[in-house]
Enzyme design. Sequence first.
Site, mmCIF file in Angstrom:
data_model
loop_
_atom_site.group_PDB
_atom_site.id
_atom_site.type_symbol
_atom_site.label_atom_id
_atom_site.label_comp_id
_atom_site.label_asym_id
_atom_site.label_seq_id
_atom_site.Cartn_x
_atom_site.Cartn_y
_atom_site.Cartn_z
ATOM 1 C CD GLU A 62 10.588 -25.286 -45.216
ATOM 2 O OE1 GLU A 62 11.571 -24.519 -45.323
ATOM 3 O OE2 GLU A 62 10.485 -26.119 -44.301
ATOM 4 C CG ASP A 120 16.472 -33.834 -37.256
ATOM 5 O OD1 ASP A 120 17.645 -33.629 -36.904
ATOM 6 O OD2 ASP A 120 15.627 -32.944 -37.393
ATOM 7 C CG PHE A 173 7.248 -27.163 -34.819
ATOM 8 C CD1 PHE A 173 7.007 -28.504 -35.072
ATOM 9 C CD2 PHE A 173 6.514 -26.215 -35.532
ATOM 10 C CE1 PHE A 173 6.046 -28.897 -35.988
ATOM 11 C CE2 PHE A 173 5.551 -26.601 -36.445
ATOM 12 C CZ PHE A 173 5.315 -27.943 -36.671
ATOM 13 C CG HIS A 186 12.378 -19.790 -46.435
ATOM 14 N ND1 HIS A 186 12.228 -20.291 -47.709
ATOM 15 C CD2 HIS A 186 12.127 -20.844 -45.600
ATOM 16 C CE1 HIS A 186 11.913 -21.575 -47.668
ATOM 17 N NE2 HIS A 186 11.837 -21.932 -46.390
HETATM 18 P P1 FAD Z 1 24.402 -30.368 -40.589
HETATM 19 O O1 FAD Z 1 24.786 -29.093 -41.261
HETATM 20 O O2 FAD Z 1 25.058 -31.611 -41.015
HETATM 21 O O3 FAD Z 1 24.587 -30.141 -39.023
HETATM 22 C C1 FAD Z 1 24.006 -31.060 -38.077
HETATM 23 C C2 FAD Z 1 24.756 -30.983 -36.746
HETATM 24 O O4 FAD Z 1 26.007 -31.634 -36.867
HETATM 25 C C3 FAD Z 1 25.080 -29.568 -36.267
HETATM 26 O O5 FAD Z 1 24.979 -29.562 -34.874
HETATM 27 C C4 FAD Z 1 26.518 -29.369 -36.714
HETATM 28 O O6 FAD Z 1 27.193 -28.407 -35.924
HETATM 29 C C5 FAD Z 1 27.066 -30.766 -36.490
HETATM 30 N N1 FAD Z 1 28.199 -31.108 -37.351
HETATM 31 C C6 FAD Z 1 28.313 -30.904 -38.678
HETATM 32 N N2 FAD Z 1 29.480 -31.394 -39.154
HETATM 33 C C7 FAD Z 1 30.126 -31.942 -38.087
HETATM 34 C C8 FAD Z 1 31.341 -32.636 -37.913
HETATM 35 N N3 FAD Z 1 32.167 -32.867 -38.941
HETATM 36 N N4 FAD Z 1 31.670 -33.068 -36.675
HETATM 37 C C9 FAD Z 1 30.837 -32.853 -35.622
HETATM 38 N N5 FAD Z 1 29.650 -32.205 -35.728
HETATM 39 C C10 FAD Z 1 29.289 -31.765 -36.938
HETATM 40 N N6 FAD Z 1 14.785 -31.796 -42.087
HETATM 41 C C11 FAD Z 1 14.282 -32.769 -42.893
HETATM 42 O O7 FAD Z 1 14.374 -33.954 -42.535
HETATM 43 N N7 FAD Z 1 13.652 -32.458 -44.078
HETATM 44 C C12 FAD Z 1 13.539 -31.184 -44.523
HETATM 45 O O8 FAD Z 1 12.979 -30.939 -45.589
HETATM 46 C C13 FAD Z 1 14.089 -30.141 -43.707
HETATM 47 N N8 FAD Z 1 14.049 -28.838 -44.117
HETATM 48 C C14 FAD Z 1 14.686 -27.873 -43.375
HETATM 49 C C15 FAD Z 1 14.741 -26.558 -43.860
HETATM 50 C C16 FAD Z 1 15.393 -25.565 -43.141
HETATM 51 C C17 FAD Z 1 15.453 -24.154 -43.718
HETATM 52 C C18 FAD Z 1 15.993 -25.875 -41.884
HETATM 53 C C19 FAD Z 1 16.676 -24.789 -41.079
HETATM 54 C C20 FAD Z 1 15.929 -27.177 -41.391
HETATM 55 C C21 FAD Z 1 15.304 -28.188 -42.123
HETATM 56 N N9 FAD Z 1 15.278 -29.519 -41.678
HETATM 57 C C22 FAD Z 1 14.721 -30.492 -42.479
HETATM 58 C C23 FAD Z 1 15.827 -29.881 -40.372
HETATM 59 C C24 FAD Z 1 17.294 -30.347 -40.455
HETATM 60 O O9 FAD Z 1 17.386 -31.534 -41.203
HETATM 61 C C25 FAD Z 1 17.764 -30.593 -39.016
HETATM 62 O O10 FAD Z 1 17.904 -29.370 -38.354
HETATM 63 C C26 FAD Z 1 19.000 -31.466 -38.867
HETATM 64 O O11 FAD Z 1 19.112 -31.822 -37.481
HETATM 65 C C27 FAD Z 1 20.297 -30.782 -39.257
HETATM 66 O O12 FAD Z 1 20.382 -30.601 -40.601
HETATM 67 P P2 FAD Z 1 21.598 -29.715 -41.213
HETATM 68 O O13 FAD Z 1 21.467 -29.805 -42.670
HETATM 69 O O14 FAD Z 1 21.647 -28.398 -40.570
HETATM 70 O O15 FAD Z 1 22.822 -30.620 -40.710
#
Ligand code: FAD
Length: 281
Positions: A9, A100, A207, A257
Amino acid sequence: MSTFTTSFEFFPPKTAEGIEKLRDARARLAKFEPEFFSVTFGAGGSTRDRTMDTVLEIQREGYGAAPHISCISSSKEEIRALLQSYQTQGIKRLVTLRGDVPSGEVSAGDFRYAAELVEFIRVETGGHFHIEVAAYPEFHPEARTPQADLANLKRKQDMGANSAITQYFYNADAYFRFLEQCDDMAITMPIVPGIMPIYNITQLARFSSICGAEIPRWLKMRLEAYGDDMVSLRAFGIDVVSELCDTLLAWGVPSLHFYTLNQAGVITNILENISADSSQL
Ligand code: FAD
């Protein structure tokens, strides 16, 4: 010959120097024949063009290229346009995230969670993309309960995700236990461990405080004890992360990864250690 696959990545560089540095890192990591190189995406589309440019350059070089795409603060129209560009350019894999919210800002976007973005991508583009999502062996900081976080991962699978990449961790047991819980919840997609090399304790602690990935006390104290001696800190970090990878591979994970931070040196050392260890078995 490796018995496991890798992916790496990157973040999209901002300067001409950064672009050159990343080309060099990519060339060095290409020898491990990764399945794909992925490129992060700033929440709200702040890196949209740079992510696209970097991904297309990787693709022109003949490697698998996967843009990250995050939905927070974005409209359906913006996401639709981005998906169409990627589809037209022949991109086949997306790392699909919520992103975020920058501190203090209220999201005015059309999506609240990544599961909604996965659903939207499937509705808009059918089976064109292989969709990767994020998973959290030590649980996402906003998760109400571990069970709620697992239910969210299941929702992402149900909406059409093909596989997941985890947040980094240094405690392999957290990952193994997480996989058991996924199994219990019928989460059957591959969950590839995300590996964070150790470059610098200040940066790593920052981080970790944001993303909720724990640095075990023994590791934090050992790293802090190196003070400004970065050479020894990195050598120790390479040992620790190589051992973590060995443990994961011995258990049977088929892929790793790596979060590269656009650097190749430390990861090259780790992967060479792993190969050396497996050739002694
Ligand atoms: P989600 O899956 O939507 O989850 C977010 C939170 O909401 C979790 O606590 C979940 O339990 C909760 N939740 C979900 N659905 C509901 C619901 N219906 N009701 C209540 N709570 C709910 N960030 C970036 O900005 N750019 C990037 O390129 C990036 N790359 C990443 C790559 C990897 C491999 C990882 C692990 C993270 C990356 N992130 C990136 C960070 C990520 O965007 C953050 O961790 C963000 O806070 C959560 O994203 P998510 O897709 O896991 O969100």
